[in-house]
Motif scaffolding. Sequence first.
Motif, PDB file in Angstrom:
ATOM      1  N   LEU A   1      -2.719 -20.400  -7.297  1.00  0.00           N
ATOM      2  CA  LEU A   1      -2.066 -19.490  -8.240  1.00  0.00           C
ATOM      3  C   LEU A   1      -2.778 -18.145  -8.175  1.00  0.00           C
ATOM      4  O   LEU A   1      -4.011 -18.085  -8.131  1.00  0.00           O
ATOM      5  CB  LEU A   1      -2.153 -20.043  -9.675  1.00  0.00           C
ATOM      6  N   VAL A   2      -2.011 -17.057  -8.150  1.00  0.00           N
ATOM      7  CA  VAL A   2      -2.590 -15.701  -8.141  1.00  0.00           C
ATOM      8  C   VAL A   2      -2.223 -15.016  -9.458  1.00  0.00           C
ATOM      9  O   VAL A   2      -1.041 -15.003  -9.845  1.00  0.00           O
ATOM     10  CB  VAL A   2      -2.056 -14.869  -6.958  1.00  0.00           C
ATOM     11  N   VAL A   3      -3.247 -14.464 -10.153  1.00  0.00           N
ATOM     12  CA  VAL A   3      -3.010 -13.728 -11.399  1.00  0.00           C
ATOM     13  C   VAL A   3      -3.293 -12.260 -11.124  1.00  0.00           C
ATOM     14  O   VAL A   3      -4.360 -11.929 -10.589  1.00  0.00           O
ATOM     15  CB  VAL A   3      -3.942 -14.213 -12.527  1.00  0.00           C
ATOM     16  N   CYS A   4      -2.352 -11.373 -11.428  1.00  0.00           N
ATOM     17  CA  CYS A   4      -2.615  -9.945 -11.188  1.00  0.00           C
ATOM     18  C   CYS A   4      -1.816  -9.066 -12.139  1.00  0.00           C
ATOM     19  O   CYS A   4      -0.898  -9.526 -12.830  1.00  0.00           O
ATOM     20  CB  CYS A   4      -2.319  -9.574  -9.743  1.00  0.00           C
ATOM     21  N   LYS A   5      -2.212  -7.791 -12.190  1.00  0.00           N
ATOM     22  CA  LYS A   5      -1.518  -6.795 -12.997  1.00  0.00           C
ATOM     23  C   LYS A   5      -0.415  -6.169 -12.152  1.00  0.00           C
ATOM     24  O   LYS A   5      -0.575  -6.017 -10.939  1.00  0.00           O
ATOM     25  CB  LYS A   5      -2.485  -5.672 -13.397  1.00  0.00           C
ATOM     26  N   ASN A   6       0.640  -5.766 -12.812  1.00  0.00           N
ATOM     27  CA  ASN A   6       1.702  -5.079 -12.083  1.00  0.00           C
ATOM     28  C   ASN A   6       1.300  -3.624 -11.870  1.00  0.00           C
ATOM     29  O   ASN A   6       1.796  -2.701 -12.511  1.00  0.00           O
ATOM     30  CB  ASN A   6       3.043  -5.167 -12.824  1.00  0.00           C
ATOM     31  N   ALA A   7       0.353  -3.451 -10.951  1.00  0.00           N
ATOM     32  CA  ALA A   7      -0.245  -2.131 -10.683  1.00  0.00           C
ATOM     33  C   ALA A   7       0.729  -1.223  -9.948  1.00  0.00           C
ATOM     34  O   ALA A   7       0.711  -0.005 -10.100  1.00  0.00           O
ATOM     35  CB  ALA A   7      -1.514  -2.297  -9.851  1.00  0.00           C
ATOM     36  N   GLY A   8       1.596  -1.822  -9.103  1.00  0.00           N
ATOM     37  CA  GLY A   8       2.448  -0.970  -8.264  1.00  0.00           C
ATOM     38  C   GLY A   8       1.610  -0.319  -7.170  1.00  0.00           C
ATOM     39  O   GLY A   8       0.388  -0.505  -7.118  1.00  0.00           O
ATOM     40  N   GLY A   9       2.270   0.436  -6.326  1.00  0.00           N
ATOM     41  CA  GLY A   9       1.554   1.142  -5.265  1.00  0.00           C
ATOM     42  C   GLY A   9       1.220   0.221  -4.106  1.00  0.00           C
ATOM     43  O   GLY A   9       1.491  -0.983  -4.126  1.00  0.00           O
ATOM     44  N   GLN A  10       0.576   0.829  -3.094  1.00  0.00           N
ATOM     45  CA  GLN A  10       0.244   0.065  -1.891  1.00  0.00           C
ATOM     46  C   GLN A  10      -1.172  -0.494  -1.941  1.00  0.00           C
ATOM     47  O   GLN A  10      -1.470  -1.495  -1.307  1.00  0.00           O
ATOM     48  CB  GLN A  10       0.347   0.980  -0.635  1.00  0.00           C
ATOM     49  N   GLY A  11      -2.062   0.152  -2.696  1.00  0.00           N
ATOM     50  CA  GLY A  11      -3.484  -0.184  -2.628  1.00  0.00           C
ATOM     51  C   GLY A  11      -3.820  -1.593  -3.054  1.00  0.00           C
ATOM     52  O   GLY A  11      -4.832  -2.145  -2.651  1.00  0.00           O
ATOM     53  N   ALA A  12      -2.952  -2.186  -3.888  1.00  0.00           N
ATOM     54  CA  ALA A  12      -3.263  -3.532  -4.378  1.00  0.00           C
ATOM     55  C   ALA A  12      -2.150  -4.508  -3.989  1.00  0.00           C
ATOM     56  O   ALA A  12      -2.129  -5.639  -4.453  1.00  0.00           O
ATOM     57  CB  ALA A  12      -3.411  -3.503  -5.900  1.00  0.00           C
ATOM     58  N   GLU A  13      -1.208  -4.037  -3.162  1.00  0.00           N
ATOM     59  CA  GLU A  13       0.009  -4.829  -2.883  1.00  0.00           C
ATOM     60  C   GLU A  13      -0.256  -6.001  -1.936  1.00  0.00           C
ATOM     61  O   GLU A  13       0.502  -6.970  -1.905  1.00  0.00           O
ATOM     62  CB  GLU A  13       1.058  -3.900  -2.264  1.00  0.00           C
ATOM     63  N   ALA A  14      -1.344  -5.926  -1.178  1.00  0.00           N
ATOM     64  CA  ALA A  14      -1.592  -6.948  -0.139  1.00  0.00           C
ATOM     65  C   ALA A  14      -1.513  -8.360  -0.708  1.00  0.00           C
ATOM     66  O   ALA A  14      -0.925  -9.260  -0.098  1.00  0.00           O
ATOM     67  CB  ALA A  14      -2.963  -6.706   0.487  1.00  0.00           C
ATOM     68  N   LYS A  15      -2.062  -8.577  -1.908  1.00  0.00           N
ATOM     69  CA  LYS A  15      -2.094  -9.942  -2.452  1.00  0.00           C
ATOM     70  C   LYS A  15      -0.697 -10.462  -2.766  1.00  0.00           C
ATOM     71  O   LYS A  15      -0.423 -11.652  -2.634  1.00  0.00           O
ATOM     72  CB  LYS A  15      -2.992 -10.024  -3.661  1.00  0.00           C
ATOM     73  N   LEU A  16       0.230  -9.554  -3.161  1.00  0.00           N
ATOM     74  CA  LEU A  16       1.618  -9.980  -3.398  1.00  0.00           C
ATOM     75  C   LEU A  16       2.230 -10.490  -2.103  1.00  0.00           C
ATOM     76  O   LEU A  16       2.865 -11.545  -2.055  1.00  0.00           O
ATOM     77  CB  LEU A  16       2.467  -8.794  -3.860  1.00  0.00           C
ATOM     78  N   LEU A  17       2.036  -9.701  -1.034  1.00  0.00           N
ATOM     79  CA  LEU A  17       2.670 -10.042   0.251  1.00  0.00           C
ATOM     80  C   LEU A  17       2.023 -11.291   0.837  1.00  0.00           C
ATOM     81  O   LEU A  17       2.689 -12.152   1.394  1.00  0.00           O
ATOM     82  CB  LEU A  17       2.562  -8.842   1.209  1.00  0.00           C
TER      83      LEU A  17
END
Length: 253
Positions: A192-208
Motif C-alpha cells: 500500500l502506498v500513502v501519499c499527498k496529492n502534490a501534483g507536478g512531476q517531482g513526486a509523480e514517480a511513486k504513482l506511476l
Amino acid sequence: MPNVLLLGGTTEASALARLLAARGIATTLSYAGRTATPRAQPVPVRVGGFGGVTGLADYLRQHRVTHLVDATHPFAATMSAHAVDAARLAGVPHVALTRPAWEPASEDRWTRVPDIESAVAALCGPARRVMLALGRMHVEAFAAQPQHHYLLRFVDTPERLPALPRHSLIVDRGPFTVMGDSTLMQRHAIDLVVCKNAGGQGAEAKLLAARQLGLPMLMIDRPAIPDRMEVYRPEDVFAWLGHDAGPDAERGV
Ligand code: 3Y8
Ligand code: NAP
C-alpha cells in the motif's frame, strides 16, 4: 523594473527561478528552512519564516517587492494563505504558481481521504507493508497504527528515530524516478502506498510505479487554500509580469 519575491520549495519554483535569472529579472527565492541543504538557486535566496502575515507584509514593503509569486507546495496551506493576505495588505500584485491535482487513471486503485488524520484512520486493520511517502512532518500521527511495517522517506537524517515500532527509513530527496520507486517498492514488498496529492512531476514517480505494480494508493486530498489567481506553468508568470519568457522558455524547464 520588477523586483520579485518567489516563495519556493518546489520543482516549479526552481524552474521559474532559472527563467527569471536568465531574463535578468531581480528575484529573491524564499525557503522556510525545513531542510539542511536546500537546492542551490541561480538567484539570491533567503531562508526562514517571515513572522506571519504582518511579517511578510513588512518584508514586501521594506524590500520594495513589486510582485509576489507563491510557488510553494499545495500542502503549504498556511504559507499560501499568508501570501494572499500579506500581498493585499502591502498592495503588491500576487499570483500562485501551482500544479493541478493528480487524477487517477482507469487502472489506478486509489482510496481518497481528506487529510492526514483520515489517512491514519483508514489504516485500521491487519498488518500491511506501507510506503508512507509523506516526508517527516506527519510520521508521528501514524504511531496510532503501529501494526504495519512502514517504509519512510525523509529528505534529511532525523535526530531521533521515528516512534514507529516497525519501519525502514530511506534518506533521499526527489525528484524521483519510476524505475527507482518501483525497485524500492518491490524490494520492501510494499502492498500500500500513502501519499499527498502534490501534483507536478517531482513526486509523480511513486504513482506511476504503483500503477505498474498494481498497488493500491491512499491519496490525501489537498487542504483548502483561499481564492487567488493561479497559473500552472513558469512561463505564464512572465505574461503576468508583463514580460515574455524569451528563448529560454522554449527549451522547457
Ligand atoms: C524545503 C527544498 C526542487 C524542489 C523539489 C516537488 C518535488 C522533490 C517530492 C516522496 C515524496 C514530500 C517532501 C517532496 C517532494 C520535490 C521538491 C518535493 C515529497 C524539498 C525542499 C524542502 C522540502 C520540504 C519537504 C517537507 C516534506 C516535503 C519531502 C530543498 C526537498 C514528502 C512532500 O524534513 C522535513 O521537514 C521535510 C519537510 C515539507 C513534507 C513533510 O511533511 O515532511 N518537502 N522539500 C523547503 C523550504 O525549506 O522552504 O531542500 O531543496 C523540495 C522538494 N520536495 O527545487 O527540486 O516539487 O514537489 N517533498 C509530498 O509531496 O508529499 C517527497 O518521498 O515520494
Ligand atoms: P506551511 O505549513 O504552509 O507554513 C508554515 C510556516 O512556515 C509559514 O507560516 C511560514 O512562517 C513558513 N514558511 C513556509 N514556507 C515558506 C517559504 N517558502 N519561505 C519562508 N517561510 C516559509 O509550510 P510547509 O508545508 O511547512 O512547507 C514549508 C516549505 O516546504 C515550503 O517552501 C514548501 O513549498 C515546501 N514543501 C512543502 C511540502 C509539504 O508537503 N508541505 C512539500 C514539498 C515542499 P511565518 O509564518 O513565520 O512566515
